[in-house]
Design a protein around this motif. Structure first.
Motif, mmCIF file in Angstrom:
data_model
loop_
_atom_site.group_PDB
_atom_site.id
_atom_site.type_symbol
_atom_site.label_atom_id
_atom_site.label_comp_id
_atom_site.label_asym_id
_atom_site.label_seq_id
_atom_site.Cartn_x
_atom_site.Cartn_y
_atom_site.Cartn_z
ATOM 1 N N GLU A 191 3.896 17.650 -4.621
ATOM 2 C CA GLU A 191 4.014 17.444 -3.174
ATOM 3 C C GLU A 191 3.770 18.750 -2.422
ATOM 4 O OE1 GLU A 191 7.254 15.639 0.035
ATOM 5 O OE2 GLU A 191 7.783 15.805 -2.082
ATOM 6 N N TYR A 215 -0.544 16.436 -3.766
ATOM 7 C CA TYR A 215 -0.507 15.028 -3.370
ATOM 8 C C TYR A 215 0.688 14.837 -2.438
ATOM 9 C CZ TYR A 215 0.248 9.987 -3.558
ATOM 10 O OH TYR A 215 0.442 8.664 -3.220
ATOM 11 N N HIS A 216 0.421 14.490 -1.181
ATOM 12 C CA HIS A 216 1.509 14.284 -0.221
ATOM 13 C C HIS A 216 1.088 13.229 0.796
ATOM 14 C CE1 HIS A 216 -1.002 16.795 2.326
ATOM 15 N NE2 HIS A 216 -0.891 17.805 1.469
ATOM 16 N N ILE A 217 1.990 12.920 1.725
ATOM 17 C CA ILE A 217 1.738 11.799 2.642
ATOM 18 C C ILE A 217 0.543 12.048 3.564
ATOM 19 C CG2 ILE A 217 4.131 10.982 2.621
ATOM 20 C CD1 ILE A 217 4.530 12.372 5.322
ATOM 21 N N HIS A 218 0.146 13.302 3.722
ATOM 22 C CA HIS A 218 -0.962 13.606 4.639
ATOM 23 C C HIS A 218 -2.331 13.516 3.977
ATOM 24 C CE1 HIS A 218 2.006 14.756 7.572
ATOM 25 N NE2 HIS A 218 2.522 15.660 6.746
ATOM 26 N N GLU A 234 -2.731 11.485 0.828
ATOM 27 C CA GLU A 234 -2.720 10.494 -0.255
ATOM 28 C C GLU A 234 -3.836 9.461 -0.133
ATOM 29 O OE1 GLU A 234 1.032 8.508 -0.458
ATOM 30 O OE2 GLU A 234 1.131 8.081 1.677
ATOM 31 N N HIS A 235 -4.145 9.013 1.064
ATOM 32 C CA HIS A 235 -5.210 8.018 1.206
ATOM 33 C C HIS A 235 -6.560 8.592 0.754
ATOM 34 C CE1 HIS A 235 -3.006 4.834 3.338
ATOM 35 N NE2 HIS A 235 -2.302 5.820 3.880
ATOM 36 N N SER A 237 7.564 15.169 -7.154
ATOM 37 C CA SER A 237 7.767 15.473 -5.734
ATOM 38 C C SER A 237 8.540 16.787 -5.648
ATOM 39 C CB SER A 237 8.514 14.328 -5.043
ATOM 40 O OG SER A 237 9.779 14.127 -5.638
ATOM 41 N N SER A 249 8.624 8.637 -4.919
ATOM 42 C CA SER A 249 8.624 7.307 -4.309
ATOM 43 C C SER A 249 9.978 6.926 -3.716
ATOM 44 C CB SER A 249 8.173 6.219 -5.292
ATOM 45 O OG SER A 249 7.943 4.999 -4.632
ATOM 46 N N ASP A 298 10.232 9.878 -0.942
ATOM 47 C CA ASP A 298 9.224 10.888 -1.240
ATOM 48 C C ASP A 298 7.889 10.173 -1.468
ATOM 49 O OD1 ASP A 298 10.488 13.396 -1.106
ATOM 50 O OD2 ASP A 298 11.362 13.164 -3.088
ATOM 51 N N PRO A 299 6.759 10.908 -1.410
ATOM 52 C CA PRO A 299 5.461 10.275 -1.680
ATOM 53 C C PRO A 299 5.406 9.693 -3.086
ATOM 54 C CG PRO A 299 5.175 12.441 -0.691
ATOM 55 C CD PRO A 299 6.628 12.325 -1.039
ATOM 56 N N LEU A 302 2.471 4.530 -2.611
ATOM 57 C CA LEU A 302 1.084 4.100 -2.420
ATOM 58 C C LEU A 302 0.254 4.322 -3.685
ATOM 59 C CD1 LEU A 302 -0.804 2.894 -0.290
ATOM 60 C CD2 LEU A 302 -1.440 5.228 0.351
#
Length: 223
Positions: free
Chosen positions: A33, A54-57, A59-60, A80, A86, A89-90, A93
């Motif tokens: 993260e 790998y983080h929420i900003h 991940e896509h 994380s 999850s 935390d990320p 997805l």
């Protein structure tokens, strides 16, 4: 084809399993993260495995790359900043996309703040609801729904929102509702506070500075 989900310590670096360390050393790369945060743990155990953020900003954007690498036979682990990916935390997805791509998920058991806080609270543990962080939107609707719950409630909260959350609890649960607040679980400044919501509001309003991460356990049983 397999993705490893590896929990990491929420405080004390010794709170990690031998198996987790073995996995982190043998995979081709580790999804982290925040590299600066994870570097302390990896260096402590002399883990030289390559890392990728790998983080929420992102991940896509990065998930297709991760799926491709796993399908090519690469061994990948996700961690994380602390605890189990999850859980607030990320990770959700990526897990969902792996399942949709017929990639197996192996989540190792390990640290998470909610279980130690729940057990040490002394509140009923046979049934509980993990809320995590309250949503920024429709917060009051969420609390209104939770006020009808009869199970023990578990929340996470950051220091700058703690007093606001306690004041919201006062509105929806009442000043006399019993609460346990666990601060910085397994860390140097670990602390457990017990009382009712009114007690906690007074306590934190009198503190000059509120620091740390908090787990709040609310007893919903009739008192």
């Amino acid at each position: 084809m397999l993705l490893y989900i590896v929990p990491t310590p929420i405080g004390n670096l010794e709170d990690i399993t031998f198996r987790s360390l073995r996995i982190l050393k043998k995979v081709d790369f580790i999804l982290v993260e925040n590299y600066k945060f994870s570097k302390r743990l990896l260096n402590f155990y002399n883990i030289k495995t390559h890392t990728k953020t790998y983080h929420i900003h992102n991940e896509h954007k990065i998930i297709p790359f991760i799926l491709k690498k796993i399908k090519e036979g690469k061994k990948i682990a996700l961690i994380s900043n602390a605890g189990t990916p999850s859980i607030s935390d990320p990770g959700f997805l990526l897990v969902k996309n792996c399942i949709n791509s017929n990639i197996s998920i192996e989540c190792l058991p390990g640290p998470t703040a909610l279980i130690p806080a729940l057990v040490s609270s002394g509140f009923p543990t046979n049934e509980f609801t993990f809320v995590g962080f309250l949503p920024k939107k429709k917060r009051k609707i969420k609390l209104e729904n939770l006020s009808q719950e009869n199970r023990t409630l578990i929340f996470y909260e950051s220091p700058h929102r703690l007093i606001r959350t306690l004041n919201d609890f006062k509105i929806f649960f009442g000043l006399e509702k019993k609460i346990v607040i666990c601060k910085e679980i397994s860390k140097v400044f670990q602390e457990t506070l017990r009382g009712n919501i009114g007690d906690m509001i007074s306590y934190f309003n009198n503190k000059k500075k509120i620091l740390g991460e908090y787990t709040l356990i609310l007893n919903k049983k009739k008192q």
